[in-house]
Write an enzyme that holds these catalytic residues in place. Structure first.
Site, PDB file in Angstrom:
ATOM      1  CD  GLU A  95      -1.966   1.162   3.105  1.00 17.55           C
ATOM      2  OE1 GLU A  95      -3.081   0.659   3.341  1.00 17.55           O
ATOM      3  OE2 GLU A  95      -1.185   1.577   3.997  1.00 17.55           O
ATOM      4  CG  ASP A 152      -5.069  -1.235  -1.006  1.00 12.65           C
ATOM      5  OD1 ASP A 152      -4.616  -2.404  -0.946  1.00 12.65           O
ATOM      6  OD2 ASP A 152      -4.837  -0.376  -0.125  1.00 12.65           O
TER       7      ASP A 152
END
Length: 426
Positions: A95, A152
């Protein structure tokens, strides 16, 4: 006498033109290839900053501060990585690489971008996606399945590569365009549940039984579709909105989404169902789909969020809510303020948006826990000041001005014409 007056008038006009030339040459013009982009978004509000020049200067200072704390070569295998903070022993999660790459390209820092991306590639798993958890000594963690991908992260990395391709071109040592297309294809093959178009939270788990609304990035998927020609990504974007419509059956009109849920909008087995540290990102990712593409679904969802948080004001935003709107944690921090400010970019309440901007600038998390909230803060500050453009739309400022060379050429041409006219009338 008449001719004398005319000649005097022309001389004065020439002097005036020269004065305009001197005043119009930029003294410190920022490149459109870095902050400030100041690009006008296609839809909604472009910036909620009161003073754009001050906002741009603030952003550059914040980038240098963030970079000094988060970017390190320690334990990076000869490259650079994004380290978290003392609370996690300065480890790395994928991330953070997504965030770091987006920030580096937006601040036109190619050297940092390339080192970060080479670190990413050194940690690709067998699916061509990044291991999600690496310790401070460059080892993939085993206790938590660190070899898997977090969707993500890879979707942010892919968007950053598209930015890089459009900003710097792909003829250097890294072919950003090819890297982006390969990564986007790997994402579709391994992080989209085939047959349903549900976004999986990782390449090795999830789907209709468990997904994460804060990973939903419909604007990213529309860019992927245009960039690669793979229009299946538009169906993934649509599915994200369909899942949020299902959540609305349970959230009492608040606009809040849970950290985790099923594709039917219900609680996923063993997963949290409140608006907490995952879900907070939903407004940021969704509002951008309105700014870039004008999607009415994005506006409706973000307007609902803005309306909900306006009830307590910017300073009243806490860090934990049921999706029905009951606040159960009052910690006021950057992780929650910035994304609400991002949601306000759809223009529902401009007075509240201005309040949110000031609070986003003011609220910075303690460095012991500084990684997550301060990263979201800087990303949302970029967006809410008009500095996070659609990479496929180019990087032209709102009021593009000619370069000094172009200005010089135009002025000299005008002077030449005036001089010719002056001598013709003598």
């Amino acid at each position: 006498m008449k001719n004398v007056k005319k000649r005097v008038g022309i001389v004065l006009l020439i002097l005036a033109v020269l004065g305009v030339f001197v005043l119009s040459v930029p003294m410190d013009k920022a490149s459109a290839a870095g902050v400030p982009f100041n690009t006008k978004y296609a839809y909604g509000v472009t910036s909620i900053a009161d003073n754009q020049a001050e906002a741009n200067a603030m952003l550059r200072a914040e980038w240098e501060d963030w970079k000094s704390k988060r970017v390190t070569s320690n334990g990076a295998g000869g490259y650079k990585r994004i380290q978290r903070d003392a609370s996690t022993n300065y480890d790395t999660v994928s991330e953070g690489l997504g965030y770091g790459l987006l920030l580096a390209v937006c601040f036109d820092d190619r050297a940092v971008f390339d080192d970060l991306y080479r670190y990413v590639k050194s940690h690709f798993n067998g699916n061509g996606l990044m291991h999600w958890h690496i310790d401070a000594n460059n080892n993939v963690t085993t206790h938590d399945g660190g070899n898997g991908a977090a969707t993500d992260a890879d979707e942010d990395i892919a968007l950053a590569l598209i930015f890089a391709d459009k900003l710097w071109g792909s003829s250097g040592s890294i072919n950003y365009g090819q890297e982006a297309r390969t990564l986007i294809n790997n994402l579709y093959n391994h992080c989209v549940e085939h047959g349903s178009n549900v976004l999986k939270p990782g390449d090795m788990w999830g789907g209709s039984s468990v997904t994460n609304p804060s990973y939903f990035a419909p604007a990213w998927y529309k860019v992927y579709a245009q960039y690669t020609g793979d229009t299946r990504w538009n169906q993934v974007a649509d599915k994200c909105y369909q899942i949020v419509e299902e959540i609305k059956k349970y959230n009492n009109g608040t606009g809040l989404v849970p950290d985790w849920c099923t594709a039917s909008g219900t609680q996923a087995s063993g997963q949290g169902y409140d608006y907490k540290y995952d879900a907070t990102r939903y407004g940021w990712r969704t509002a951008i789909d309105y700014s870039w593409f004008g999607d009415a679904r994005a506006k409706a969802n973000c307007d609902a969020l803005t309306k909900f948080f306006a009830r307590d004001g910017a300073k009243g935003i806490g860090d934990g809510y049921t999706i029905q709107g009951s606040k159960f944690s009052n910690n006021h921090n950057a992780s929650f303020v910035g994304p609400v400010a991002a949601a306000s970019m759809t223009g529902y309440d401009m007075n509240f948006a201005k309040e949110l901007y000031k609070e986003t600038v003011a609220v910075k998390d303690d460095e012991y826990y500084g990684y997550y909230g301060n990263s979201l803060r800087l990303l949302t500050l970029l967006y809410i000041t008009g500095n996070f453009p659609n990479p496929l739309e180019g990087f032209n400022p709102i009021t593009p001005s000619p370069t000094p060379t172009q200005q010089s050429n135009r002025i000299l041409l005008l002077l030449h014409r005036l001089k010719s006219r002056f001598f013709m009338e003598m």
